[in-house]
Write an enzyme that holds these catalytic residues in place. Structure first.
Site, PDB file in Angstrom:
ATOM      1  N   ARG A  52      62.269  24.358  33.020  1.00  0.00           N
ATOM      2  CA  ARG A  52      63.553  24.363  32.329  1.00  0.00           C
ATOM      3  C   ARG A  52      63.701  22.992  31.665  1.00  0.00           C
ATOM      4  O   ARG A  52      63.059  22.019  32.089  1.00  0.00           O
ATOM      5  CB  ARG A  52      64.692  24.561  33.325  1.00  0.00           C
ATOM      6  CG  ARG A  52      64.684  25.897  34.031  1.00  0.00           C
ATOM      7  CD  ARG A  52      65.814  25.939  35.071  1.00  0.00           C
ATOM      8  NE  ARG A  52      65.879  27.228  35.733  1.00  0.00           N
ATOM      9  CZ  ARG A  52      65.296  27.495  36.902  1.00  0.00           C
ATOM     10  NH1 ARG A  52      64.630  26.550  37.548  1.00  0.00           N
ATOM     11  NH2 ARG A  52      65.411  28.698  37.436  1.00  0.00           N
ATOM     12  N   LYS A  77      68.729  24.796  39.592  1.00  0.00           N
ATOM     13  CA  LYS A  77      69.383  26.096  39.753  1.00  0.00           C
ATOM     14  C   LYS A  77      69.022  26.782  41.073  1.00  0.00           C
ATOM     15  O   LYS A  77      68.776  27.979  41.120  1.00  0.00           O
ATOM     16  CB  LYS A  77      69.064  27.018  38.569  1.00  0.00           C
ATOM     17  CG  LYS A  77      69.626  26.506  37.251  1.00  0.00           C
ATOM     18  CD  LYS A  77      69.363  27.447  36.126  1.00  0.00           C
ATOM     19  CE  LYS A  77      70.306  28.633  36.228  1.00  0.00           C
ATOM     20  NZ  LYS A  77      70.218  29.533  35.093  1.00  0.00           N
ATOM     21  N   HIS A 140      64.384  27.407  26.521  1.00  0.00           N
ATOM     22  CA  HIS A 140      64.164  28.264  27.687  1.00  0.00           C
ATOM     23  C   HIS A 140      63.119  29.348  27.401  1.00  0.00           C
ATOM     24  O   HIS A 140      62.547  29.936  28.317  1.00  0.00           O
ATOM     25  CB  HIS A 140      65.476  28.888  28.165  1.00  0.00           C
ATOM     26  CG  HIS A 140      65.425  29.325  29.591  1.00  0.00           C
ATOM     27  ND1 HIS A 140      65.390  28.443  30.653  1.00  0.00           N
ATOM     28  CD2 HIS A 140      65.381  30.564  30.144  1.00  0.00           C
ATOM     29  CE1 HIS A 140      65.337  29.121  31.785  1.00  0.00           C
ATOM     30  NE2 HIS A 140      65.328  30.411  31.508  1.00  0.00           N
ATOM     31  N   ARG A 143      59.831  28.818  29.182  1.00  0.00           N
ATOM     32  CA  ARG A 143      59.785  29.279  30.580  1.00  0.00           C
ATOM     33  C   ARG A 143      59.487  30.769  30.631  1.00  0.00           C
ATOM     34  O   ARG A 143      58.632  31.218  31.400  1.00  0.00           O
ATOM     35  CB  ARG A 143      61.111  28.962  31.279  1.00  0.00           C
ATOM     36  CG  ARG A 143      61.163  29.378  32.737  1.00  0.00           C
ATOM     37  CD  ARG A 143      62.386  28.793  33.427  1.00  0.00           C
ATOM     38  NE  ARG A 143      62.635  29.375  34.723  1.00  0.00           N
ATOM     39  CZ  ARG A 143      62.013  29.044  35.852  1.00  0.00           C
ATOM     40  NH1 ARG A 143      61.071  28.123  35.825  1.00  0.00           N
ATOM     41  NH2 ARG A 143      62.327  29.619  36.994  1.00  0.00           N
ATOM     42  N   HIS A 166      61.305  31.089  41.614  1.00  0.00           N
ATOM     43  CA  HIS A 166      62.401  32.041  41.791  1.00  0.00           C
ATOM     44  C   HIS A 166      62.637  32.309  43.274  1.00  0.00           C
ATOM     45  O   HIS A 166      61.701  32.588  44.009  1.00  0.00           O
ATOM     46  CB  HIS A 166      62.085  33.380  41.111  1.00  0.00           C
ATOM     47  CG  HIS A 166      62.079  33.317  39.628  1.00  0.00           C
ATOM     48  ND1 HIS A 166      61.331  34.191  38.870  1.00  0.00           N
ATOM     49  CD2 HIS A 166      62.716  32.508  38.746  1.00  0.00           C
ATOM     50  CE1 HIS A 166      61.522  33.923  37.585  1.00  0.00           C
ATOM     51  NE2 HIS A 166      62.348  32.902  37.490  1.00  0.00           N
ATOM     52  N   TYR A 175      58.967  39.961  34.013  1.00  0.00           N
ATOM     53  CA  TYR A 175      57.703  39.577  33.383  1.00  0.00           C
ATOM     54  C   TYR A 175      56.621  40.619  33.590  1.00  0.00           C
ATOM     55  O   TYR A 175      55.872  40.926  32.669  1.00  0.00           O
ATOM     56  CB  TYR A 175      57.243  38.207  33.912  1.00  0.00           C
ATOM     57  CG  TYR A 175      58.285  37.143  33.698  1.00  0.00           C
ATOM     58  CD1 TYR A 175      58.731  36.820  32.413  1.00  0.00           C
ATOM     59  CD2 TYR A 175      58.858  36.477  34.763  1.00  0.00           C
ATOM     60  CE1 TYR A 175      59.706  35.861  32.213  1.00  0.00           C
ATOM     61  CE2 TYR A 175      59.829  35.508  34.563  1.00  0.00           C
ATOM     62  CZ  TYR A 175      60.252  35.217  33.295  1.00  0.00           C
ATOM     63  OH  TYR A 175      61.218  34.274  33.084  1.00  0.00           O
TER      64      TYR A 175
END
Length: 192
Positions: A52, A77, A140, A143, A166, A175
């Site tokens: 990010r 995040k 972004h 990413r 994640h 993805y």
């Protein structure tokens, strides 16, 4: 009442670059601007490590483990931190950049402080224009491009989840679900 931003699909049909487009973008970053080495290294690391913007601007030299070679990624995040291997071209760019830098931060702005998100967006816009990309690029997107590239290489969803940091696998499924390579084995009888 102010102007509302429209959904992303109103601006572009996809939120990632193909590996070829990402390569062209990174190459273009190294051919323009006042800091081509920094810009190329920045975009390469953002793409290959799914960074990010905030993660890229806070990267420090002590995160680089030259002997391994690897880099410690501190995710934002509430994501999971990780250690990623560095490839020879990344190490080479980082070594060149380090020789020109006397800061603890890897990516510096013009005045010696950290790059801003706006500066990175500008680097991307100019590089996309230089690369003659027809899609509207934003930071972004690199990413997302990383996630799709990993899925295209056949990595299991759990490995992609760990690589991108994640916590919830639902953030990763996009993805693998969007990977057209999984449909390559479908065959159709030709119509005459």
């Amino acid at each position: 009442m102010g102007l509302r931003r429209l959904p992303n699909r109103q601006y572009r049909s996809r939120e990632h670059l193909t590996p070829n487009e990402a390569h062209r973008l990174i190459e273009a970053a190294g051919q323009r601007g006042r800091y081509p080495l920094r810009d190329r290294a920045l975009l390469l690391l953002m793409y290959r490590h799914g960074l990010r913007v905030g993660e890229a601007v806070q990267l420090r030299w002590d995160a680089v483990m030259w002997e391994e070679p690897a880099i410690s990624i501190q995710r934002l995040k509430n994501s999971v931190d990780g250690i990623h291997p560095l490839h020879a071209d990344e190490v080479d760019l980082l070594r060149q950049l380090q020789r020109r830098c006397d800061s603890t931060l890897i990516f510096l702005g013009e005045r010696g402080g950290p790059l801003t998100t706006g500066a990175i967006a500008q680097i991307l816009r100019r590089s996309a224009q230089q690369a003659q990309l027809t899609i509207q690029v934003h930071p972004h997107m690199l990413r997302h491009s990383c996630g799709y590239a990993l899925a295209e290489q056949g990595l299991p969803t759990r490995d992609i989840q760990d690589y991108l940091g994640h916590r919830n696998i639902q953030n990763t499924v996009r993805y693998t679900a969007g990977n057209p390579a999984r449909f390559q084995r479908i065959t159709w009888i030709p119509q005459s």
